[in-house]
Design a protein around this motif. Structure first.
Motif, mmCIF file in Angstrom:
data_model
loop_
_atom_site.group_PDB
_atom_site.id
_atom_site.type_symbol
_atom_site.label_atom_id
_atom_site.label_comp_id
_atom_site.label_asym_id
_atom_site.label_seq_id
_atom_site.Cartn_x
_atom_site.Cartn_y
_atom_site.Cartn_z
ATOM 1 N N SER A 184 38.060 43.807 59.016
ATOM 2 C CA SER A 184 37.739 42.561 58.331
ATOM 3 C C SER A 184 38.956 42.084 57.561
ATOM 4 N N TRP A 185 39.159 40.786 57.598
ATOM 5 C CA TRP A 185 40.236 40.192 56.802
ATOM 6 C C TRP A 185 39.730 39.980 55.391
ATOM 7 N N ILE A 186 40.541 40.375 54.372
ATOM 8 C CA ILE A 186 40.108 40.207 52.984
ATOM 9 C C ILE A 186 41.258 39.629 52.184
ATOM 10 N N SER A 187 40.876 38.960 51.078
ATOM 11 C CA SER A 187 41.839 38.400 50.128
ATOM 12 C C SER A 187 41.266 38.564 48.736
ATOM 13 N N ALA A 188 42.131 38.914 47.743
ATOM 14 C CA ALA A 188 41.657 39.126 46.371
ATOM 15 C C ALA A 188 42.628 38.473 45.400
ATOM 16 N N LYS A 189 42.062 37.763 44.379
ATOM 17 C CA LYS A 189 42.863 37.144 43.328
ATOM 18 C C LYS A 189 42.343 37.598 41.979
ATOM 19 N N ASP A 190 43.245 37.644 40.950
ATOM 20 C CA ASP A 190 42.824 38.044 39.612
ATOM 21 C C ASP A 190 42.299 36.845 38.837
ATOM 22 N N HIS A 191 42.003 37.030 37.518
ATOM 23 C CA HIS A 191 41.375 35.960 36.746
ATOM 24 C C HIS A 191 42.333 34.792 36.520
ATOM 25 N N ASN A 192 43.632 34.971 36.696
ATOM 26 C CA ASN A 192 44.599 33.883 36.563
ATOM 27 C C ASN A 192 44.848 33.171 37.880
ATOM 28 N N GLY A 193 44.164 33.573 38.944
ATOM 29 C CA GLY A 193 44.336 32.943 40.240
ATOM 30 C C GLY A 193 45.515 33.479 41.038
ATOM 31 N N LYS A 214 39.834 49.547 50.220
ATOM 32 C CA LYS A 214 40.777 48.918 49.312
ATOM 33 C C LYS A 214 40.067 48.646 47.994
ATOM 34 N N THR A 215 40.717 49.001 46.874
ATOM 35 C CA THR A 215 40.123 48.837 45.552
ATOM 36 C C THR A 215 40.981 47.884 44.729
ATOM 37 N N PHE A 216 40.303 46.944 44.023
ATOM 38 C CA PHE A 216 40.990 45.966 43.173
ATOM 39 C C PHE A 216 40.449 46.096 41.761
ATOM 40 N N THR A 217 41.301 45.937 40.768
ATOM 41 C CA THR A 217 40.902 46.054 39.357
ATOM 42 C C THR A 217 41.556 44.934 38.548
ATOM 43 N N ASP A 218 40.779 44.349 37.646
ATOM 44 C CA ASP A 218 41.313 43.309 36.764
ATOM 45 C C ASP A 218 40.607 43.399 35.411
ATOM 46 N N GLU A 219 41.220 42.802 34.396
ATOM 47 C CA GLU A 219 40.654 42.859 33.056
ATOM 48 C C GLU A 219 39.414 41.980 32.906
ATOM 49 N N GLN A 220 39.318 40.865 33.690
ATOM 50 C CA GLN A 220 38.235 39.912 33.456
ATOM 51 C C GLN A 220 37.470 39.545 34.729
ATOM 52 N N GLN A 221 38.196 39.152 35.811
ATOM 53 C CA GLN A 221 37.489 38.594 36.966
ATOM 54 C C GLN A 221 38.294 38.840 38.230
ATOM 55 N N ILE A 222 37.566 39.034 39.367
ATOM 56 C CA ILE A 222 38.174 39.182 40.683
ATOM 57 C C ILE A 222 37.470 38.231 41.630
ATOM 58 N N ASP A 223 38.265 37.426 42.347
ATOM 59 C CA ASP A 223 37.739 36.498 43.351
ATOM 60 C C ASP A 223 38.059 37.062 44.732
ATOM 61 N N LEU A 224 37.007 37.220 45.562
ATOM 62 C CA LEU A 224 37.154 37.814 46.891
ATOM 63 C C LEU A 224 36.880 36.788 47.967
ATOM 64 N N VAL A 225 37.579 36.986 49.109
ATOM 65 C CA VAL A 225 37.265 36.247 50.337
ATOM 66 C C VAL A 225 37.173 37.301 51.432
ATOM 67 N N GLN A 227 32.728 35.021 53.471
ATOM 68 C CA GLN A 227 32.081 34.973 52.171
ATOM 69 C C GLN A 227 33.133 34.877 51.077
ATOM 70 N N ARG A 228 32.880 33.979 50.107
ATOM 71 C CA ARG A 228 33.723 33.837 48.922
ATOM 72 C C ARG A 228 32.918 34.319 47.723
ATOM 73 N N LEU A 229 33.384 35.368 47.041
ATOM 74 C CA LEU A 229 32.632 36.013 45.968
ATOM 75 C C LEU A 229 33.500 36.154 44.740
#
Length: 268
Positions: A196-205, A219-230, A256-258
């Motif tokens: 699956s193709w994935i993309s992740a952004k932090d709370h600053n975009g 794959k694991t992603f971590t952020d202080e406030q928010q994570i945007d997934l595709v 899916q955009r989450l």
């Protein structure tokens, strides 16, 4: 030493005869020296019957012979006169004893490698034959057959050792919950069904990562406030947010955009 005439028979000396012949030939000492390769000082000394500069009788005879030929005199007559005036020619060293000694001397013997190899082969064959004829069991003197009871008794049966049961694997949801820090947003994506193709952004975009997740990879992603997934193939992935599994992320082939924040996961 007489200069000019021979002291015995009144003949002209060797040096005088050589000098006179040179002068009659119209040659200078330097020309004679260049022709015969005899150095000019030695030519002058010989013409004065001084043979001390020749380096010995052997060299003196050689110089006399060379100079005589250069000025047209008979070398044999001058050599005979020189030997008569200087004690005669030394007798040659007999070569026969030396030759006999060299012939009798035996050559050093070389090692006979062929005989050594044959002896080694014979020893090996003898040892193998002795081992074959003297082998066998201690009781009957005959080798034990492979299928005999004695052979079966002497060969312990190797029973398979019971394998140790594998440690139970922890439930994915429990390990994910234990690994997720409570003061951050943690998203773990695993491609369970297919890639699956994935993309992740932090709370600053800002883009955290963008890749094709192969089947079986995580794959694991971590952020202080928010994570945007595709997710490019939402039905093929397993998703854990803050240690909790998200059921039915999407269908196969669905994009899916989450978005997720700290606390209980909520789909954006």
């Amino acid at each position: 030493m007489s200069i000019g005439n021979s002291p015995d028979d009144g003949r002209p000396s060797i040096g005088r005869r050589l000098r006179q012949a040179r002068v009659e030939s119209g040659l200078t000492v330097d020309e004679i020296s260049s022709t015969t390769r005899v150095r000019a000082p030695i030519v002058h000394a010989i013409e004065q019957d001084d043979f001390s500069r020749c380096g010995g009788d052997v060299y003196a005879r050689g110089h006399i012979r060379t100079l005589a030929r250069a000025v047209g005199l008979d070398p044999a007559a001058l050599i005979e006169q020189y030997d008569a005036e200087h004690g005669g020619r030394p007798s040659p060293t007999p070569a026969a004893p030396l030759f006999e000694a060299e012939r009798i001397r035996s050559e050093p013997r070389r090692p006979n490698w062929t005989a050594a190899m044959v002896a080694a082969i014979v020893a090996v064959v003898g040892f193998v034959g002795f081992t074959l004829f003297s082998g066998g069991d201690k009781e009957g003197g005959r080798p034990v057959a492979a299928d005999s009871p004695t052979a079966r008794q002497s060969t312990p049966a190797h029973s398979p050792s019971p394998s140790k049961p594998a440690d139970p694997k922890p439930d994915p949801s429990e390990s994910a919950i234990a690994a997720a820090p409570g003061n951050k947003v943690t998203v773990k994506v695993t491609a369970t069904e297919a890639a699956s193709w994935i993309s992740a952004k932090d709370h600053n975009g800002r883009l955290m990562d963008e890749l094709v997740l192969k089947e079986g990879a995580s794959k694991t992603f971590t952020d202080e406030q928010q994570i945007d997934l595709v997710l490019g193939n939402a039905g093929a992935v397993q998703l854990f947010v803050n240690g909790k599994e998200i059921k039915h992320v999407g269908d196969n082939g669905q994009v899916q955009r989450l978005s997720y924040t700290k606390g209980d996961p909520e789909a954006g």
